[in-house]
Scaffold this motif. Structure first.
Motif, PDB file in Angstrom:
ATOM      1  N   UNK A 164       0.434  54.853   3.036  1.00 20.55           N
ATOM      2  CA  UNK A 164       1.860  54.553   3.203  1.00 20.55           C
ATOM      3  C   UNK A 164       2.036  53.191   3.866  1.00 20.55           C
ATOM      4  N   UNK A 165       1.219  52.893   4.871  1.00 18.19           N
ATOM      5  CA  UNK A 165       1.305  51.613   5.576  1.00 18.19           C
ATOM      6  C   UNK A 165       0.979  50.451   4.647  1.00 18.19           C
ATOM      7  N   UNK A 166      -0.087  50.581   3.869  1.00 16.05           N
ATOM      8  CA  UNK A 166      -0.479  49.515   2.938  1.00 16.05           C
ATOM      9  C   UNK A 166       0.594  49.260   1.887  1.00 16.05           C
ATOM     10  N   UNK A 167       1.215  50.341   1.390  1.00 19.33           N
ATOM     11  CA  UNK A 167       2.265  50.161   0.391  1.00 19.33           C
ATOM     12  C   UNK A 167       3.459  49.427   0.999  1.00 19.33           C
ATOM     13  N   UNK A 168       3.777  49.734   2.246  1.00 15.08           N
ATOM     14  CA  UNK A 168       4.858  49.011   2.924  1.00 15.08           C
ATOM     15  C   UNK A 168       4.494  47.537   3.084  1.00 15.08           C
ATOM     16  N   UNK A 169       3.257  47.274   3.455  1.00 18.46           N
ATOM     17  CA  UNK A 169       2.787  45.884   3.591  1.00 18.46           C
ATOM     18  C   UNK A 169       2.919  45.142   2.267  1.00 18.46           C
ATOM     19  N   UNK A 170       2.561  45.813   1.168  1.00 21.94           N
ATOM     20  CA  UNK A 170       2.644  45.184  -0.152  1.00 21.94           C
ATOM     21  C   UNK A 170       4.100  44.966  -0.578  1.00 21.94           C
ATOM     22  N   UNK A 171       4.978  45.907  -0.228  1.00 21.85           N
ATOM     23  CA  UNK A 171       6.406  45.712  -0.516  1.00 21.85           C
ATOM     24  C   UNK A 171       6.921  44.448   0.156  1.00 21.85           C
ATOM     25  N   UNK A 172       6.486  44.227   1.380  1.00 23.51           N
ATOM     26  CA  UNK A 172       6.910  43.050   2.134  1.00 23.51           C
ATOM     27  C   UNK A 172       6.443  41.770   1.439  1.00 23.51           C
ATOM     28  N   UNK A 173       5.219  41.779   0.909  1.00 19.10           N
ATOM     29  CA  UNK A 173       4.676  40.595   0.241  1.00 19.10           C
ATOM     30  C   UNK A 173       5.565  40.126  -0.902  1.00 19.10           C
ATOM     31  N   UNK A 174       6.147  41.084  -1.624  1.00 21.01           N
ATOM     32  CA  UNK A 174       6.939  40.747  -2.801  1.00 21.01           C
ATOM     33  C   UNK A 174       8.433  40.607  -2.496  1.00 21.01           C
ATOM     34  N   UNK A 175       8.801  40.728  -1.221  1.00 20.14           N
ATOM     35  CA  UNK A 175      10.202  40.627  -0.830  1.00 20.14           C
ATOM     36  C   UNK A 175      10.399  39.458   0.133  1.00 20.14           C
ATOM     37  N   UNK A 176      10.953  38.340  -0.322  1.00 19.80           N
ATOM     38  CA  UNK A 176      11.173  37.196   0.571  1.00 19.80           C
ATOM     39  C   UNK A 176      11.986  37.556   1.810  1.00 19.80           C
ATOM     40  N   UNK A 177      12.997  38.405   1.635  1.00 21.76           N
ATOM     41  CA  UNK A 177      13.855  38.776   2.764  1.00 21.76           C
ATOM     42  C   UNK A 177      13.070  39.528   3.834  1.00 21.76           C
ATOM     43  N   UNK A 178      12.238  40.484   3.421  1.00 17.55           N
ATOM     44  CA  UNK A 178      11.449  41.248   4.391  1.00 17.55           C
ATOM     45  C   UNK A 178      10.303  40.410   4.956  1.00 17.55           C
ATOM     46  N   UNK A 179       9.719  39.583   4.118  1.00 17.61           N
ATOM     47  CA  UNK A 179       8.587  38.751   4.551  1.00 17.61           C
ATOM     48  C   UNK A 179       9.000  37.766   5.634  1.00 17.61           C
ATOM     49  N   UNK A 180      10.219  37.240   5.510  1.00 18.22           N
ATOM     50  CA  UNK A 180      10.696  36.260   6.492  1.00 18.22           C
ATOM     51  C   UNK A 180      11.050  36.889   7.835  1.00 18.22           C
ATOM     52  N   UNK A 181      11.178  38.197   7.853  1.00 21.55           N
ATOM     53  CA  UNK A 181      11.597  38.888   9.076  1.00 21.55           C
ATOM     54  C   UNK A 181      10.470  39.659   9.764  1.00 21.55           C
ATOM     55  N   UNK A 182       9.296  39.661   9.183  1.00 27.22           N
ATOM     56  CA  UNK A 182       8.195  40.448   9.742  1.00 27.22           C
ATOM     57  C   UNK A 182       6.937  39.611   9.920  1.00 27.22           C
ATOM     58  N   UNK A 183       6.053  40.132  10.744  1.00 25.98           N
ATOM     59  CA  UNK A 183       4.719  39.568  10.911  1.00 25.98           C
ATOM     60  C   UNK A 183       3.712  40.690  10.686  1.00 25.98           C
ATOM     61  N   UNK A 198       5.194  48.931  13.222  1.00 19.18           N
ATOM     62  CA  UNK A 198       4.798  49.968  12.266  1.00 19.18           C
ATOM     63  C   UNK A 198       3.283  49.982  12.194  1.00 19.18           C
ATOM     64  N   UNK A 199       2.691  51.150  12.512  1.00 17.84           N
ATOM     65  CA  UNK A 199       1.236  51.270  12.531  1.00 17.84           C
ATOM     66  C   UNK A 199       0.800  52.545  11.809  1.00 17.84           C
ATOM     67  N   UNK A 200      -0.451  52.544  11.366  1.00 23.47           N
ATOM     68  CA  UNK A 200      -1.068  53.735  10.777  1.00 23.47           C
ATOM     69  C   UNK A 200      -1.982  54.371  11.817  1.00 23.47           C
ATOM     70  N   UNK A 201      -1.852  55.695  11.994  1.00 23.90           N
ATOM     71  CA  UNK A 201      -2.644  56.407  12.990  1.00 23.90           C
ATOM     72  C   UNK A 201      -3.299  57.631  12.358  1.00 23.90           C
TER      73      UNK A 201
END
Length: 317
Positions: A164-183, A198-201
Motif C-alpha cells: 500500500x505504501x509503495x503504491x502511494x509513493x508511485x501515485x505521487x510520482x505521477x502527480x505533479x500536485x502531490x509530488x510538489x507537496x511531499x518529500x 506516512x510509513x509502513x509498519x
C-alpha cells in the motif's frame, strides 16, 4: 431525502443492486438497504458523553459534501502507476464511490465528526483494494485537514505492509500536485505543510510504541494469526477526533485466526441490521463483504460479481 439531481452514489449503487440481484452478495444488499434508510431517516443513537459520563442521544446525518470530498481528492490528484492506465487519473467505479461515501458521509449533526472509525472491505483478488487503500491514505495525509496526521500501512510482514505504501509513493510520482507537496525517503512520505507522515509498519517493527495514528490501512488480515498488531494500531488512534482504521483483505484459508474472528463478528453486526436481538451492534463499524453466498455460486459465472465488483465479461481487470 436529497433531490434527484443530488442522488448519492450509495443510492445509485443500491438501485443497481435491485436491477442486478445476482451480482451483489447478501451482506452488501443488507448494508445498502440500511445505508439508504439512514440517508432518508437520520439515525438517533445513545452514546456516552466522555465529559459527563452520561448517556445522551446523538443524531447522525448524511453530509454529501463531506462524503464526496475524498472522491474529489482521489480523482483530481491520484494517478494510476501501472498497466494501460499508468499516469492517468484514478477514476473510481460506482461501487468504490459508494464505499467511500458510506465511510465519510455519516456525521454527528452537531460536531460534524464522522460516525465510522473502523471500515472493513472483504473482497476477491484483483479488485484494486490496495490501490484504493493507497489513495485514501494520501487523502488522510494531505486532504483531510488534520494537523500532524500519522498515516500507517500495517501487515504481518514488512513486504506486505509496503504494498500500500509503495503504491502511494508511485501515485505521487505521477502527480505533479502531490509530488510538489511531499518529500519521499526510503521509508517515509512526509507532508511538511501539516507535519504529516506516512510509513509502513510490520508486527516486528521496533517503532510500534508511542504512535498517534490518524489513518491505518491494515492489509490482508487473512494472513494474520495474532490480533496484537491490530489492537495496538486501534489503540494508537485514541486521541484523534475522527480517525479511521481501514481493514482490507481477500478471503483466507487459515482457520481460527484474526480473519475468522473479524468475519464472524462482522457477520453478526450485519445480522443486527435486520434484527438487533439476533445480531451484534457496533455503531462505529462499517463493513463491505463481497463474497459468494453459496459454494454452488462458483459454478454460475453471473454470480462471480458478488465477490468481484470489478468483474467484466468473465475477466477481472
Amino acid at each position: 431525502m436529497l433531490k434527484e439531481k443530488e442522488k448519492t452514489y450509495i443510492e445509485e449503487y443500491y438501485n443497481w443492486s435491485l436491477d442486478n440481484p445476482n451480482k451483489v452478495s447478501k451482506k452488501v444488499k443488507i448494508l445498502l438497504k440500511k445505508l439508504v434508510k439512514d440517508i432518508k431517516e437520520p439515525q438517533i443513537i445513545e452514546e456516552i458523553n466522555e465529559l459527563t459520563n452520561e448517556k445522551e442521544k446523538v443524531v447522525y446525518v448524511f453530509d454529501k459534501k463531506l462524503a464526496t470530498k475524498p472522491i474529489l481528492f482521489i480523482e483530481t490528484f491520484c494517478m494510476h502507476s501501472k498497466g494501460k492506465h499508468r499516469g492517468k487519473p484514478f477514476k473510481l467505479e460506482l461501487w468504490q464511490k459508494a464505499v467511500i461515501e458510506s465511510i465519510y458521509g455519516f456525521v454527528n449533526e452537531k460536531t460534524r465528526l464522522r460516525k465510522y472509525t473502523k471500515a472493513v472491505i472483504f473482497i476477491g483478488r484483483k479488485n484494486g483494494k490496495s490501490t484504493l487503500a493507497s489513495a485514501l491514505a494520501l487523502y488522510h495525509l494531505m486532504g483531510d485537514n488534520e494537523g500532524g496526521a500519522e498515516v500507517y500501512s500495517v501487515a504481518v510482514k514488512r513486504d506486505q505492509a509496503k504494498i500500500v505504501w509503495d503504491e502511494a509513493k508511485n501515485m505521487i510520482k505521477f502527480s505533479p500536485a502531490l509530488r510538489s507537496r511531499t518529500k519521499t525517503t526510503i521509508s517515509e512520505i512526509r507532508y511538511d505543510a501539516e507535519n504529516g507522515k506516512f510509513k509502513a509498519l510490520a508486527s516486528d517493527s521496533n517503532s510500534l510504541d508511542g504512535l498517534n495514528a490518524y489513518f491505518v490501512s491494515a492489509d490482508e488480515i487473512h494472513a494474520w494469526k495474532d490480533p496484537n498488531l491490530l489492537n495496538v494500531m486501534y489503540d494508537s488512534m485514541a486521541s484523534r477526533d475522527e480517525p479511521l482504521l481501514l481493514m482490507t483483505t481477500t478471503m483466507g484459508f487459515v482457520r481460527e485466526n484474526v480473519f475468522d474472528n473479524e468475519y464472524a463478528f462482522i457477520s453478526k453486526v450485519i445480522t443486527g441490521y435486520l434484527d438487533k436481538n439476533k445480531g451484534a451492534v457496533q455503531e462505529n463499524l462499517i463493513a463491505w463483504v463481497y463474497e459468494l453466498d453459496d459454494v454452488k455460486d462458483i459454478e454460475d459465472k453471473e454470480k462471480w460479481y458478488k465477490a468481484n465488483p470489478r468483474f467484466r465479461g468473465y475477466k477481472i481487470f
